[in-house]
Motif scaffolding. Sequence first.
Motif, PDB file in Angstrom:
ATOM      1  N   PRO A  47       0.831  -1.200   0.000  1.00 18.24           N
ATOM      2  CA  PRO A  47       0.000   0.000   0.000  1.00 18.24           C
ATOM      3  C   PRO A  47       0.867   1.252   0.000  1.00 18.24           C
ATOM      4  O   PRO A  47       2.012   1.233   0.462  1.00 18.24           O
ATOM      5  CB  PRO A  47      -0.806  -0.124   1.294  1.00 18.24           C
ATOM      6  CG  PRO A  47       0.030  -0.993   2.177  1.00 18.24           C
ATOM      7  CD  PRO A  47       0.726  -1.951   1.268  1.00 18.24           C
ATOM      8  N   VAL A  48       0.328   2.332  -0.506  1.00 17.55           N
ATOM      9  CA  VAL A  48       1.091   3.576  -0.642  1.00 17.55           C
ATOM     10  C   VAL A  48       1.700   4.007   0.686  1.00 17.55           C
ATOM     11  O   VAL A  48       2.833   4.498   0.733  1.00 17.55           O
ATOM     12  CB  VAL A  48       0.197   4.697  -1.209  1.00 17.55           C
ATOM     13  CG1 VAL A  48       0.950   6.023  -1.224  1.00 17.55           C
ATOM     14  CG2 VAL A  48      -0.278   4.346  -2.613  1.00 17.55           C
ATOM     15  N   LYS A  49       0.982   3.811   1.777  1.00 20.41           N
ATOM     16  CA  LYS A  49       1.487   4.246   3.087  1.00 20.41           C
ATOM     17  C   LYS A  49       2.768   3.532   3.488  1.00 20.41           C
ATOM     18  O   LYS A  49       3.514   4.007   4.354  1.00 20.41           O
ATOM     19  CB  LYS A  49       0.420   4.050   4.159  1.00 20.41           C
ATOM     20  CG  LYS A  49       0.080   2.603   4.458  1.00 20.41           C
ATOM     21  CD  LYS A  49      -0.989   2.504   5.529  1.00 20.41           C
ATOM     22  CE  LYS A  49      -1.321   1.053   5.845  1.00 20.41           C
ATOM     23  NZ  LYS A  49      -0.202   0.333   6.445  1.00 20.41           N
ATOM     24  N   ASP A  50       3.060   2.395   2.855  1.00 18.83           N
ATOM     25  CA  ASP A  50       4.264   1.631   3.187  1.00 18.83           C
ATOM     26  C   ASP A  50       5.387   1.796   2.167  1.00 18.83           C
ATOM     27  O   ASP A  50       6.418   1.131   2.279  1.00 18.83           O
ATOM     28  CB  ASP A  50       3.910   0.143   3.321  1.00 18.83           C
ATOM     29  CG  ASP A  50       3.014  -0.140   4.516  1.00 18.83           C
ATOM     30  OD1 ASP A  50       3.078   0.629   5.500  1.00 18.83           O
ATOM     31  OD2 ASP A  50       2.238  -1.115   4.472  1.00 18.83           O
ATOM     32  N   TRP A  51       5.191   2.668   1.174  1.00 20.05           N
ATOM     33  CA  TRP A  51       6.263   2.892   0.213  1.00 20.05           C
ATOM     34  C   TRP A  51       7.416   3.603   0.906  1.00 20.05           C
ATOM     35  O   TRP A  51       7.205   4.454   1.790  1.00 20.05           O
ATOM     36  CB  TRP A  51       5.768   3.746  -0.953  1.00 20.05           C
ATOM     37  CG  TRP A  51       4.757   3.042  -1.826  1.00 20.05           C
ATOM     38  CD1 TRP A  51       4.199   1.819  -1.624  1.00 20.05           C
ATOM     39  CD2 TRP A  51       4.172   3.557  -3.023  1.00 20.05           C
ATOM     40  NE1 TRP A  51       3.304   1.520  -2.610  1.00 20.05           N
ATOM     41  CE2 TRP A  51       3.264   2.571  -3.488  1.00 20.05           C
ATOM     42  CE3 TRP A  51       4.321   4.733  -3.741  1.00 20.05           C
ATOM     43  CZ2 TRP A  51       2.518   2.741  -4.655  1.00 20.05           C
ATOM     44  CZ3 TRP A  51       3.573   4.906  -4.901  1.00 20.05           C
ATOM     45  CH2 TRP A  51       2.688   3.923  -5.356  1.00 20.05           C
ATOM     46  N   SER A  52       8.635   3.273   0.523  1.00 22.82           N
ATOM     47  CA  SER A  52       9.802   3.864   1.163  1.00 22.82           C
ATOM     48  C   SER A  52       9.932   5.345   0.836  1.00 22.82           C
ATOM     49  O   SER A  52       9.381   5.843  -0.158  1.00 22.82           O
ATOM     50  CB  SER A  52      11.072   3.137   0.707  1.00 22.82           C
ATOM     51  OG  SER A  52      11.313   3.386  -0.674  1.00 22.82           O
ATOM     52  N   MET A  56       9.216   7.405  -2.747  1.00 24.01           N
ATOM     53  CA  MET A  56       8.381   8.604  -2.832  1.00 24.01           C
ATOM     54  C   MET A  56       9.166   9.764  -3.431  1.00 24.01           C
ATOM     55  O   MET A  56       8.627  10.541  -4.223  1.00 24.01           O
ATOM     56  CB  MET A  56       7.858   8.970  -1.449  1.00 24.01           C
ATOM     57  CG  MET A  56       6.951   7.915  -0.828  1.00 24.01           C
ATOM     58  SD  MET A  56       5.444   7.615  -1.799  1.00 24.01           S
ATOM     59  CE  MET A  56       4.538   9.132  -1.489  1.00 24.01           C
TER      60      MET A  56
END
Length: 237
Positions: A47-52, A56
């Motif tokens: 999920p986007v919230k867990d992208w490094s 980002m």
Amino acid sequence: MPITVDIGGEPSTLIRSVFDYFEQVDRRFSTYRTDSEIAAINRGDVPVKDWSGEMMDVLALAERTTNETGGFFDIHKADGSLDPSGIVKGWAIRNAAEIVRQAHVCDFFIEAGGDIQCSGKNASGEDWSVGIRNPFKTDEIIKVIYPRGRGVATSGIYARGQHIYNPHGFGDPINDIVSLTVVGSDVLEADRFATAAFAMGRDGILFIEHALSLEGYVVDVNGRATPTSGFGDLCKP
């Protein structure tokens, strides 16, 4: 891709740190590895919230470049997946150069897949020089430039074949130019605009001509070379 790091007689631990960093970048961004972060993102596993933070940063740079080039830079593939390869190489070389600078080394040369960041002098005490290959005869150098701390990036189809397409032309391949070299304030600036300008075809060199702090040199399918107006200054030793 081949990577060259020249930092003179500095400790081997510094070179190891630079190559370790490139390995980390490969593990995160390689579209050829099933275990990379970008591969997991494209599968929908993360999920986007867990992208490094690094992911980002690169995606934000890609969006910025898309806006600055009228959409000619686009990391979205036809199937909707993301491929940041057109920007992450220059970003990684710039960051590797910062690792070297933080070790208080001012004279260095870092090259990865034809994109270059250099600083200071070479072992002979002279300015670093960069050769631009003849896209029709790659063992021949057709122009030598002296970046003097600036970054150099080349986009073309002579090494990897057709892999850059016009995003505004229904995915049409670029068939009127074969090589475009861009010199920017650093290798990231050179790299992100080299990809976009190549996608513009013949108009790419005009885009580079009118861009601030960029110079370029394009070779078309007929072997004719066209430089930007300030490119000649880079060829003076």
